[in-house]
Structure formats: structure tokens, C-alpha cells
Design a protein around this motif. Structure first.
Motif, PDB file in Angstrom:
ATOM      1  N   ALA A  41      64.603  43.660  78.386  1.00 16.52           N
ATOM      2  CA  ALA A  41      65.262  42.375  78.122  1.00 16.52           C
ATOM      3  C   ALA A  41      65.302  42.173  76.613  1.00 16.52           C
ATOM      4  CB  ALA A  41      64.496  41.230  78.771  1.00 16.52           C
ATOM      5  N   MET A  43      64.216  39.819  74.962  1.00 17.20           N
ATOM      6  CA  MET A  43      62.991  39.236  74.411  1.00 17.20           C
ATOM      7  C   MET A  43      61.921  40.279  74.131  1.00 17.20           C
ATOM      8  SD  MET A  43      60.643  39.586  77.020  1.00 17.20           S
ATOM      9  CE  MET A  43      59.326  38.436  76.687  1.00 17.20           C
ATOM     10  N   ARG A  69      66.572  48.927  83.266  1.00 20.40           N
ATOM     11  CA  ARG A  69      65.590  48.516  84.275  1.00 20.40           C
ATOM     12  C   ARG A  69      65.575  49.564  85.363  1.00 20.40           C
ATOM     13  NH1 ARG A  69      66.085  41.879  84.668  1.00 20.40           N
ATOM     14  NH2 ARG A  69      65.596  41.572  82.466  1.00 20.40           N
ATOM     15  N   MET A  87      72.475  42.863  77.460  1.00 17.60           N
ATOM     16  CA  MET A  87      72.079  41.464  77.632  1.00 17.60           C
ATOM     17  C   MET A  87      72.317  40.690  76.343  1.00 17.60           C
ATOM     18  SD  MET A  87      68.321  39.948  78.520  1.00 17.60           S
ATOM     19  CE  MET A  87      68.160  40.419  80.207  1.00 17.60           C
ATOM     20  N   TRP A 159      60.091  33.042  84.602  1.00 17.76           N
ATOM     21  CA  TRP A 159      60.349  34.375  84.046  1.00 17.76           C
ATOM     22  C   TRP A 159      59.159  34.852  83.211  1.00 17.76           C
ATOM     23  CZ3 TRP A 159      60.691  38.043  80.337  1.00 17.76           C
ATOM     24  CH2 TRP A 159      61.397  39.198  80.701  1.00 17.76           C
ATOM     25  N   ASN A 183      70.212  32.987  82.103  1.00 23.18           N
ATOM     26  CA  ASN A 183      68.874  32.519  82.426  1.00 23.18           C
ATOM     27  C   ASN A 183      68.244  31.954  81.154  1.00 23.18           C
ATOM     28  OD1 ASN A 183      66.373  32.208  83.532  1.00 23.18           O
ATOM     29  ND2 ASN A 183      65.876  34.394  83.593  1.00 23.18           N
ATOM     30  N   VAL A 185      64.959  30.630  79.625  1.00 23.22           N
ATOM     31  CA  VAL A 185      63.522  30.568  79.907  1.00 23.22           C
ATOM     32  C   VAL A 185      62.861  29.683  78.866  1.00 23.22           C
ATOM     33  CG1 VAL A 185      61.425  31.907  80.320  1.00 23.22           C
ATOM     34  CG2 VAL A 185      63.667  32.971  80.692  1.00 23.22           C
ATOM     35  N   ASP A 206      63.978  31.448  75.406  1.00 27.63           N
ATOM     36  CA  ASP A 206      64.424  32.841  75.513  1.00 27.63           C
ATOM     37  C   ASP A 206      65.528  32.861  76.542  1.00 27.63           C
ATOM     38  OD1 ASP A 206      64.630  35.606  76.225  1.00 27.63           O
ATOM     39  OD2 ASP A 206      63.058  35.303  77.735  1.00 27.63           O
ATOM     40  N   THR A 207      66.745  33.147  76.134  1.00 29.68           N
ATOM     41  CA  THR A 207      67.803  33.180  77.155  1.00 29.68           C
ATOM     42  C   THR A 207      68.378  34.583  77.287  1.00 29.68           C
ATOM     43  OG1 THR A 207      69.974  32.880  76.100  1.00 29.68           O
ATOM     44  CG2 THR A 207      68.499  30.946  76.174  1.00 29.68           C
ATOM     45  N   GLY A 208      68.923  34.869  78.449  1.00 23.73           N
ATOM     46  CA  GLY A 208      69.531  36.176  78.677  1.00 23.73           C
ATOM     47  C   GLY A 208      70.767  36.048  79.533  1.00 23.73           C
TER      48      GLY A 208
END
Ligand code: SER
Length: 562
Positions: A41, A43, A69, A87, A159, A183, A185, A206-208
Motif C-alpha cells: 500500500a 502507506m 499483494r 494505488m 485498516w 479508503n 483511514v 492515510d487514503t488509498g
């Protein structure tokens, strides 16, 4: 048609206009994090900053990050699963919080991507144990005119951490036409190794946003493989196999996904092998080859890789390593074809005097000879041999149980927990680089490093084996500096100033406009993201345990602190 490049550009521009700095798209191979094999990710490279270290680029960051992943390799084959994906992310490191984050997302979706707000629905955290329901986020959404709000538990609206410990928190997920695309977070906790959630020193956002999914949604596709992140690859597979995507979707998706992921992994310096990332890469290539066999193509990996270079021509890494990438794909495919041949012989042996293949036997073909289950079924059908998928599944489950126990050790503790030991080794790596330069020559450069709680692995440019007396001298230099009890100091400056000041660093790498330079006495000066110990006296005794060659012109040292 909105393309991936257009979406990426719009996203970066939008957050730049909100004072975010663009950070680089980091390698798929995490630096200094022993708990995961790949960057999963955006982050992930930011963990040290999420737990409190200062980021040289500031408190508002944005980027597009390549990710792998591998948790659901077996799921690849449907419309939406991938091993490699991109991402988009924006971060607030102790700066803005829920209100601004949600408003930014809302504005980007409705104003920049022009998605009508009626098509948007969201989920928020419903609260669990000692953690409260996220009424704050739902109120912000309501005030923006979003009324389709669901509250869900930890399984859906929480998350992290990325490993087993580290920063995490409740999130709010954004769906467009019921597809989750973003998303956000709200990281306000640090999960400890004892399973406790402690408040973080700073509250982070933290967004994705998944690029493939969002592009699919924007273009009205339910199948991500129809977007331009995949289209040319699928076309090439159709051409080679002389078959249509329709009717062969599963096989073609697996081939496209796996070859794409392999191209990126090799570009980041991994070659197929039997351990860790190398093994994942080997599995991906072999799985692609197996599915190629099912749709009747052979010797195809390099040709399927060609469109990957075209689609992702904004990645200089791919261009730079194209020759190696094609060479490694071809080599692994050739090797595997030999294994497959052997597997077929084994299959014949298993079934020579009985008309049945047991669960154990089919699992061996799957595990050791890389047969996909579809191929085993196909072969059995051809030869009129009885075979039960259930028996295979049973053998597979049994194996998974065993390997999970074996790998549990590796992942038992995350970056945040190991941080004391890994931080020490990280500081030792700086001393080692300078020790190498003073012993072997000023032009030694660092080629890579990997640190876990037990050891430091350090690659550097040098053409031959080190002599015993050289090893002793390097150890001596490092240990003398440790004993001098140097304070480690850090200064922020532009990359140009850093270079002028004589700091080590790879200046062909894209740095932002500010970097941190760590100094250890007058001995070592290096551009680095940290973290480091405060004083060298914390380090103990430095020892080189092993040296080996890793390809022409590069040596590897493994070292510990005792
Ligand atoms: N880390 C979160 C995710 O991967 C948001 O970026 O979904």
C-alpha cells in the motif's frame, strides 16, 4: 475513455492544489521492513513517519504507488483481483483530520471526476470494544449530502497495521455504483505486539484509491481487464493464442496479471529463485506459463511483456531494465517447461496401473511440478482417470496449515516492534558504508540493504572477495566509531546542498526538494529517511558474519551487532 494516466494526473494535481507534496513511487521491495515481502500500500514506505518521525517533504503528501499483494494469488482470474496494482494516496502526517480528508475526497470525486453524488455511498466504523463508533465521519458525509451510509465492524471498516503491529485505525470506505474505490483511514492507534491499541503520538490520515478499479468504474466497465491498464496485454494474448478473450477470460486474466507483476518485480531487482520475493516471482511466471498451456500457447512470456512496457511507459525502471526483464522471463519459462515435462512423466507413473489419482498425488503434481488444478483435471479427463477435487483440496489444506505455522515466526512482529533492533542496524549500515569506503576505495557505492531484527544485509559495488585483513579493518573502523559515543545529528537541506556537503546518496534517484542528512561525528554523512539511534554507544559490537557475491561487480555482507 478516462485512462490511467489521466486519472493519476488529475489526482496528483488536485492534491498539489491542496498543498500536498508529491513523493516518489517507491520500489516494490520494502526497505528496512522485515515483516512483509512487498510494498502492499502507499502507506507502507511511510510507516516511520506515521509513527512520529518528521518527513522531509512536510506533513501533506500525495503519490501513486506500485503495489503487490500476494495474499490472494489464487483469486486472480475474476474481474477485479490483481497481484500488481497502482494505488493513489494522500496523507496527512499529524495535519488535517477527518473533515478535510472527507471533503477533499468528495470534491475530487464530484468536481474533478464529475461523479454525481447520487452514485456515491459510504461505510463508517460502527465501534467495537473500547473504540467508539465513528459518528464524526458519518456527520461530515451527511452534511455533504451523502445519505447512503452503512456502519460496519472491524472486518470492513478498520485498516492496518500493514504487518502485525504498527499504525492503524478506523476507516470510511467510498463506493461508486457499489464498487469500493477509495479508503480513507484515520490512523490514530498503534497496535503493539501484545495486541493493545495505543493512541499514536500524532493523528494521521492515510487514503488509498485503486487505479484499476476507479478507471473501470469511470468507464462503466465491470471488468478491470477491459481498461487500458490491461487491454493491450489481453489483445496480445488473443493474437498469440488465436482465441477470443470471451470464453477464455480466466486464463487470459491470470496470464496478463502475472506477467505484468513479474515485469515490475524484476525491474525492482529480483530474479526468480527459491526464497522470499524470488519465489513469489517464480510462482507468478510459472503460473502464467501453466495457464498459457491451457489456452495453447508456449514460449510467450516475453511477447506478452511487450505491451506492459507500452502501457507503463511512465515508469523509467521498466525501460532501464528491459533487457534483464526479458532475459529472466525467458530463462524461467524454459526452466519450467522442463519441469512440466518431468511432471507429466510422474503423472504417467502415478496412473500407470490404476485408473485413479489420489489427493496426495495430485497435490504433489500441483506443489512440486507446478500443475494447475485445471491441468490435472484436463489430463485426467483425457486419460479417463478418476480424480476428486475434494481430495486435492484436503491435501492442500493440510499443507497450508503446516506452512502457516512455519511462516508465523517470520511475521510475528511488525516494523514498529522491531524498531529498536532494526534502528540500531540501520545506523550500523551508515558506519559500514564509510568503513568500506575507507578500506576499499572512495568510489564504493551502496547497492541495496535489507534489515531485520537479526542482521543487516548490505550490497555494494566491488568486484572481488574481501580479504580477511580487509574485513578486520572494516570491523575495526566501525567499532572505533561506535566507541567514540557520537551523537547522531540530522539536518534538512536540498539535495543539491546535500551533495555539495559531501553526503553519500544516490543522486540519480529522484529525491524531493528537501532531504534529511544524517551525520555520525565527522565519520559518516548520508542522505537517509531514518530512523536512527541517538548515540553510537547504543550499538554494541559490530561483526561481519558473511560475505558473498551477488552478480558481477556487487558484493554482499551480512553483519550483526552483538
Ligand atoms: N492503507 C489503506 C489501504 O491500503 C489506505 O491507503 O487501503
Amino acid at each position: 475513455m478516462t485512462t490511467r494516466k489521466e486519472l493519476i494526473k488529475k489526482y496528483l494535481e488536485f492534491f498539489k492544489s491542496k498543498d500536498h507534496k508529491v513523493i516518489s513511487n517507491a520500489s516494490l521491495i520494502p526497505e528496512n521492513d522485515p515483516t512483509v515481502l512487498f510494498t502492499t500500500a502507499g502507506m507502507h514506505p511511510l510507516v516511520p513517519y506515521l509513527i512520529g518521525q518528521k518527513h522531509p517533504q512536510g506533513k501533506r503528501l500525495v503519490n501513486v504507488q506500485r503495489c503487490i499483494r500476494t495474499g490472494d494469488i489464487e483469486e486472480v482470474g475474476d474481474e477485479t483481483h490483481h497481484t500488481f496494482f497502482e494505488m493513489l494516496g494522500n496523507w496527512s502526517l499529524g495535519d488535517y483530520w477527518k473533515e478535510d480528508s472527507i471533503k477533499y475526497s468528495f470534491d475530487f470525486l464530484t468536481k474533478k471526476l464529475k461523479i454525481p453524488k447520487e452514485k456515491i455511498n459510504v461505510t463508517c466504523f460502527k465501534g467495537e470494544k473500547n473504540i467508539l463508533k465513528d459518528n464524526e465521519s458519518s456527520k461530515i458525509w451527511k452534511d455533504l449530502g451523502i445519505n447512503k451510509i452503512k456502519f460496519l465492524g472491524k472486518k470492513d471498516n478498520w485498516w492496518g497495521p500493514a504487518g502485525t503491529t504498527g499504525p492503524c485505525g478506523p476507516d470510511t470506505e467510498i463506493f461508486v455504483n457499489n464498487v469500493e474505490i477509495w479508503n480513507n483511514v484515520f490512523m490514530e492507534y498503534n497496535k503493539t505486539s501484545k495486541g493493545k491499541f495505543e493512541p499514536l503520538k500524532q493523528k494521521n490520515v492515510d487514503t488509498g484509491m485503486g487505479v484499476e478499479r476507479t478507471v473501470a468504474v469511470l468507464n462503466g466497465y465491470e471488468d478491470n481487464y477491459l481498461t487500458n491498464s490491461f487491454k493491450l496485454i489481453i489483445k496480445e494474448i488473443e493474437k498469440l493464442s488465436n482465441k477470443n478473450y470471451k470464453g477464455n477470460e480466466r486464463e487470459m486474466r491470470i496470464i496478463a496479471d502475472h506477467i505484468k507483476a513479474s515485469v515490475f518485480i524484476i525491474a525492482d531487482g529480483i530474479i526468480p529463485g527459491n526464497s522470499e520475493q524470488s519465489y513469489v516471482l517464480r510462482r507468478l511466471i510459472r503460473r502464467a506459463v501453466r495457464y498459457g498451456k491451457i489456452i495453447g500457447i508456449k514460449n510467450f512470456t516475453t511477447q506478452i511483456a511487450e505491451p506492459v512496457f507500452k502501457i507503463f511507459d511512465d515508469y523509467p525502471e521498466l525501460k532501464k531494465h528491459k533487457k534483464t526483464i526479458l532475459k529472466e522471463l525467458k530463462k524461467e519459462e524454459d526452466k519450467f517447461l522442463v519441469t512440466l515435462e518431468k511432471g507429466l512423466n510422474k503423472f504417467k507413473k502415478f496412473t500407470s496401473n490404476k485408473k485413479q489419482l489420489s489427493g496426495k498425488e495430485s497435490f504433489l503434481l500441483y506443489q512440486s511440478f507446478g500443475f494447475p488444478i485445471e491441468m490435472i483435471e484436463e489430463e485426467c479427463k483425457k486419460q479417463k482417470i478418476k480424480f476428486s477435487v475434494n481430495d486435492f483440496e484436503k491435501a492442500n489444506k493440510e499443507h497450508q496449515k503446516l506452512s502457516r505455522t512455519a511462516t508465523a515466526g517470520r511475521f510475528k512482529s511488525g516494523l514498529a516492534d522491531n524498531s529498536e533492533l532494526t534502528t540500531k542496524l540501520h545506523t550500523a549500515a551508515h558506519l559500514l558504508l564509510e568503513g568500506l569506503k575507507q578500506t576499499l576505495g572512495k568510489n564504493i557505492t551502496q547497492k541495496g540493504s535489507n534489515i531485520n531484527a537479526e542482521r543487516l544485509r548490505f550490497d555494494f559495488s566491488f568486484p572481488r572477495k574481501l580479504e580477511e585483513k580487509e574485513v578486520k579493518k572494516i570491523e575495526y573502523l566501525v567499532n572505533s566509531e561506535i566507541k567514540k559515543e557520537h551523537k547522531i545529528t540530522v539536518q534538512e537541506m536540498s539535495p543539491q546542498e546535500a551533495k555539495k556537503s559531501g553526503a553519500a546518496g544516490s543522486f540519480d534517484k529522484k529525491y524531493g526538494n528537501k532531504v534529511s542528512v544524517y551525520s555520525i561525528g565527522n565519520f559518516s554523512k548520508e542522505i537517509c529517511a531514518g530512523p536512527h539511534v541517538k548515540n553510537t554507544k547504543e550499538l554494541g559490537t559490530f561483526k561481519i558474519k558473511k560475505q558473498e557475491s551477488v552478480g558481477a561487480g556487487t558484493r554482499r555482507i551480512k553483519a550483526t551487532l552483538e
